[in-house]
Motif scaffolding. Structure first.
Motif, short mmCIF file in Angstrom:
data_model
loop_
_atom_site.label_atom_id
_atom_site.label_comp_id
_atom_site.label_asym_id
_atom_site.label_seq_id
_atom_site.Cartn_x
_atom_site.Cartn_y
_atom_site.Cartn_z
N ASP A 117 0.33 18.85 -5.15
CA ASP A 117 -0.51 17.71 -4.76
C ASP A 117 -1.73 17.61 -5.67
OD1 ASP A 117 -1.09 15.49 -3.10
OD2 ASP A 117 -2.52 16.71 -1.97
N GLY A 118 -2.28 18.76 -6.07
CA GLY A 118 -3.43 18.76 -6.96
C GLY A 118 -3.10 18.20 -8.33
N ILE A 119 -1.99 18.66 -8.91
CA ILE A 119 -1.58 18.20 -10.24
C ILE A 119 -1.25 16.71 -10.21
CG2 ILE A 119 0.21 18.39 -12.02
CD1 ILE A 119 -1.81 20.67 -12.00
N LEU A 120 -0.42 16.32 -9.27
CA LEU A 120 -0.03 14.90 -9.18
C LEU A 120 -1.21 14.03 -8.79
CD1 LEU A 120 3.46 15.24 -7.47
CD2 LEU A 120 2.98 14.80 -9.89
N GLY A 121 -2.09 14.56 -7.96
CA GLY A 121 -3.29 13.82 -7.57
C GLY A 121 -4.19 13.54 -8.76
N LEU A 150 -3.18 13.21 -11.88
CA LEU A 150 -2.52 12.15 -12.65
C LEU A 150 -2.69 10.80 -11.96
CD1 LEU A 150 0.86 13.81 -13.67
CD2 LEU A 150 -1.09 13.33 -15.15
N ALA A 151 -2.52 10.78 -10.65
CA ALA A 151 -2.58 9.53 -9.90
C ALA A 151 -3.97 8.91 -9.94
CB ALA A 151 -2.16 9.78 -8.45
N ALA A 152 -5.00 9.74 -10.06
CA ALA A 152 -6.37 9.25 -10.04
C ALA A 152 -6.79 8.56 -11.34
CB ALA A 152 -7.32 10.41 -9.74
N LYS A 153 -6.03 8.73 -12.39
CA LYS A 153 -6.39 8.12 -13.67
C LYS A 153 -6.14 6.61 -13.62
CE LYS A 153 -5.80 12.27 -16.30
NZ LYS A 153 -5.32 12.88 -17.51
N PRO A 154 -6.99 5.84 -14.28
CA PRO A 154 -6.86 4.38 -14.24
C PRO A 154 -5.48 3.84 -14.62
CG PRO A 154 -8.96 4.98 -15.24
CD PRO A 154 -8.18 6.26 -15.04
N ALA A 155 -4.81 4.48 -15.56
CA ALA A 155 -3.49 4.00 -16.00
C ALA A 155 -2.43 4.13 -14.91
CB ALA A 155 -3.04 4.77 -17.25
N ALA A 156 -2.69 4.94 -13.88
CA ALA A 156 -1.71 5.16 -12.81
C ALA A 156 -1.92 4.22 -11.63
CB ALA A 156 -1.78 6.60 -12.33
N ARG A 157 -2.99 3.48 -11.62
CA ARG A 157 -3.30 2.65 -10.43
C ARG A 157 -2.26 1.61 -10.12
NH1 ARG A 157 -9.44 2.54 -11.72
NH2 ARG A 157 -10.00 4.52 -10.79
N ASP A 158 -1.58 1.08 -11.13
CA ASP A 158 -0.59 0.04 -10.91
C ASP A 158 0.83 0.59 -10.73
OD1 ASP A 158 -2.55 -1.90 -11.11
OD2 ASP A 158 -2.29 -2.10 -13.26
N LEU A 159 0.98 1.90 -10.83
CA LEU A 159 2.31 2.49 -10.68
C LEU A 159 2.74 2.53 -9.22
CD1 LEU A 159 2.25 5.59 -13.07
CD2 LEU A 159 3.55 3.49 -13.36
N ASP A 160 3.99 2.32 -8.98
CA ASP A 160 4.61 2.53 -7.68
C ASP A 160 5.97 3.14 -7.97
OD1 ASP A 160 5.46 2.61 -5.10
OD2 ASP A 160 5.51 0.45 -4.80
N ARG A 161 6.02 4.47 -7.98
CA ARG A 161 7.22 5.19 -8.41
C ARG A 161 7.50 6.36 -7.49
NH1 ARG A 161 7.16 1.28 -11.12
NH2 ARG A 161 7.39 1.09 -13.36
N ARG A 217 5.91 10.02 -3.42
CA ARG A 217 5.74 8.70 -4.02
C ARG A 217 4.34 8.58 -4.60
NH1 ARG A 217 9.18 5.26 -4.21
NH2 ARG A 217 8.75 3.22 -5.03
N LEU A 218 4.25 8.01 -5.78
CA LEU A 218 2.97 7.69 -6.41
C LEU A 218 2.78 6.19 -6.27
CD1 LEU A 218 0.53 8.21 -8.28
CD2 LEU A 218 2.09 8.00 -10.21
N ALA A 219 1.79 5.79 -5.48
CA ALA A 219 1.55 4.37 -5.25
C ALA A 219 0.06 4.11 -5.10
CB ALA A 219 2.28 3.90 -3.99
N ARG A 220 -0.41 3.09 -5.79
CA ARG A 220 -1.81 2.67 -5.73
C ARG A 220 -2.78 3.82 -5.99
NH1 ARG A 220 1.10 0.18 -2.09
NH2 ARG A 220 0.61 1.47 -0.32
N GLY A 221 -2.44 4.67 -6.96
CA GLY A 221 -3.33 5.74 -7.37
C GLY A 221 -3.37 6.93 -6.42
N VAL A 222 -2.39 7.04 -5.52
CA VAL A 222 -2.36 8.13 -4.55
C VAL A 222 -0.94 8.68 -4.47
CG1 VAL A 222 -2.70 8.73 -2.11
CG2 VAL A 222 -4.18 7.04 -3.18
#
Length: 105
Positions: free
Chosen positions: A5-9, A11-22, A38-43
């Motif tokens: 959760d820390g590692i993925l969190g 990555l998810a917190a970076k601006p480039a990840a905000r639009d990802l839903d994967r 799931r990575l969605a809306r930066g979380v």
């Protein structure tokens, strides 16, 4: 789960990840488990562990690594980019996702 959760969190917190839903998965080779989420809306959401082989891995973004490497990534002793380049961490994703993830690494 906390380490992943820390590692993925991060990555998810970076601006480039905000639009990802994967969908995501991380297979921990030495533990015989795969963690899905799931990575969605930066979380990163809905992380759950399953035994390897319990279902076919259809995640959009798939990581494979040993649990020791996951802990080293979390503690900052190992960087994701060099770990991926050296083969310690395997990353599988579609071409567009790989391009976007490259900016996150």
């Amino acid at each position: 789960m906390t380490a992943l959760d820390g590692i993925l969190g991060d990555l998810a917190a970076k601006p480039a990840a905000r639009d990802l839903d994967r969908s995501l998965s991380c297979r921990l080779t030495d533990l015989g488990q795969t963690v899905r989420g799931r990575l969605a809306r930066g979380v990163v959401q809905d992380l759950r562990a399953e035994p390897d082989g319990s279902s076919q891995d259809q995640a959009d973004i798939r990581f494979t690594m040993a649990s020791d490497d996951l802990v080293a990534l979390t503690e900052g002793r190992l960087s994701l980019g060099p770990a991926w380049a050296s083969g310690r961490v395997k990353l599988e994703a579609g071409f567009r996702d790989l391009l976007r993830l490259r900016t996150l690494l």
